[in-house]
Design a protein around this motif. Structure first.
Motif, PDB file in Angstrom:
ATOM      1  N   ASN A  57       0.839  -1.187   0.000  1.00 36.79           N
ATOM      2  CA  ASN A  57       0.000   0.000   0.000  1.00 36.79           C
ATOM      3  C   ASN A  57       0.877   1.241   0.000  1.00 36.79           C
ATOM      4  N   THR A  67      -8.621  10.808  -2.988  1.00 34.51           N
ATOM      5  CA  THR A  67      -8.495   9.482  -3.592  1.00 34.51           C
ATOM      6  C   THR A  67      -8.957   9.500  -5.036  1.00 34.51           C
ATOM      7  N   THR A  71      -3.226   8.920  -8.299  1.00 32.24           N
ATOM      8  CA  THR A  71      -2.777   7.979  -9.318  1.00 32.24           C
ATOM      9  C   THR A  71      -1.433   7.385  -8.912  1.00 32.24           C
ATOM     10  N   PHE A  72      -1.163   6.199  -9.412  1.00 34.91           N
ATOM     11  CA  PHE A  72       0.159   5.616  -9.224  1.00 34.91           C
ATOM     12  C   PHE A  72       1.170   6.410 -10.046  1.00 34.91           C
ATOM     13  N   ILE A 131      -5.850  -0.575 -13.882  1.00 35.13           N
ATOM     14  CA  ILE A 131      -5.912   0.020 -12.552  1.00 35.13           C
ATOM     15  C   ILE A 131      -7.352   0.422 -12.254  1.00 35.13           C
ATOM     16  N   TYR A 134     -11.335   4.872  -8.457  1.00 39.43           N
ATOM     17  CA  TYR A 134     -12.021   5.046  -7.177  1.00 39.43           C
ATOM     18  C   TYR A 134     -13.529   4.909  -7.369  1.00 39.43           C
ATOM     19  N   GLY A 151      -5.166  -0.521  -7.338  1.00 40.35           N
ATOM     20  CA  GLY A 151      -6.164   0.535  -7.244  1.00 40.35           C
ATOM     21  C   GLY A 151      -6.382   0.971  -5.816  1.00 40.35           C
ATOM     22  N   PRO A 152      -7.294   1.922  -5.592  1.00 35.95           N
ATOM     23  CA  PRO A 152      -7.562   2.439  -4.249  1.00 35.95           C
ATOM     24  C   PRO A 152      -8.359   1.454  -3.413  1.00 35.95           C
ATOM     25  N   LEU A 189      -3.500   3.490  -1.984  1.00 36.20           N
ATOM     26  CA  LEU A 189      -3.418   2.822  -3.282  1.00 36.20           C
ATOM     27  C   LEU A 189      -2.715   1.488  -3.069  1.00 36.20           C
TER      28      LEU A 189
END
Length: 216
Positions: A57, A67, A71-72, A131, A134, A151-152, A189
């Motif tokens: 995480n 959220t 983004t990653f 991905i 949210y 993903g979140p 994330l």
């Protein structure tokens, strides 16, 4: 083979035979809130007991509104390290890196080099997954006997920081049961990979830890 080098930015370490959990929500000011800030690492046996689940995480303490925009970081590599002979050096790695809304996974395979530097194992692609956005139902993918998610998620870590501070200040002597979850309502994330144990050391005990590394 294209080689992209990453250098370590942060690490959480755990030891796993069946379950390991490590958490670090409050880092040094230079790291806290960064896109490669690791909050938790989990390693546990899957519902399929022949599998191992690894969870990293990042970007903790996200409010619902933040959220939706989180983004990653495409300049960050998340690397799960696996030590199979108890020498505290990674023998295998599973790598995850995002690109254009897709999380790509590589390994498990021997790293091209151990330690602080990493190179993406482009010859050992394991799979990819879209991905999850949210508020969207979780999107998972299964390839090469492995399962993937990115993903979140709701922050799973529970800590009563108010009571902790009261104990530190001498105003209390113990935690309440139940306590107050200071992380309730916040998100992270998550990167999740489920891998057959046969690919990462079989039935023996392994050491495992996760690192986030930024592109150089």
């Amino acid at each position: 083979m294209k080689k992209t080098k990453f250098l370590i930015a942060a690490a959480i370490i755990g030891v796993s035979s069946i379950v390991a959990i490590a958490a670090d929500h409050i880092d040094a000011p230079a790291v806290t809130g960064g896109t490669n800030d690791i909050t938790d690492f989990y390693a546990f046996q899957g519902q399929n007991t022949s599998n191992l689940v690894l969870v990293a995480n990042v970007q903790g303490l996200l409010s619902p509104s933040s959220t939706a925009n989180a983004t990653f970081d495409e300049n960050t590599l998340i690397e799960f390290n696996i030590d199979t002979n108890n020498d505290n050096v990674e023998d295998l790695v599973i790598q995850a890196t995002p690109r254009n809304g897709i999380m790509y996974f590589f390994g498990p395979a021997a790293p091209l080099q151990t330690g602080l530097d990493s190179t993406i194992l482009t010859n050992d692609a394991a799979g990819s997954v879209e991905i999850t956005a949210y508020g969207q139902n979780a999107i998972t993918a299964t390839e090469n006997g492995m399962q993937f998610f990115a993903g979140p998620r709701d922050d799973p870590f529970f800590f009563d920081s108010g009571q902790y501070n009261a104990i530190i200040d001498g105003m209390a002597t113990s935690f309440n049961n139940p306590g107050n979850d200071s992380f309730a309502g916040t998100n992270v994330l998550s990167v999740v990979v489920e891998v057959p144990k046969s690919l990462v050391g079989g039935s023996g005990t392994i050491n495992t830890w996760v690192e986030s590394k930024r592109r150089q």
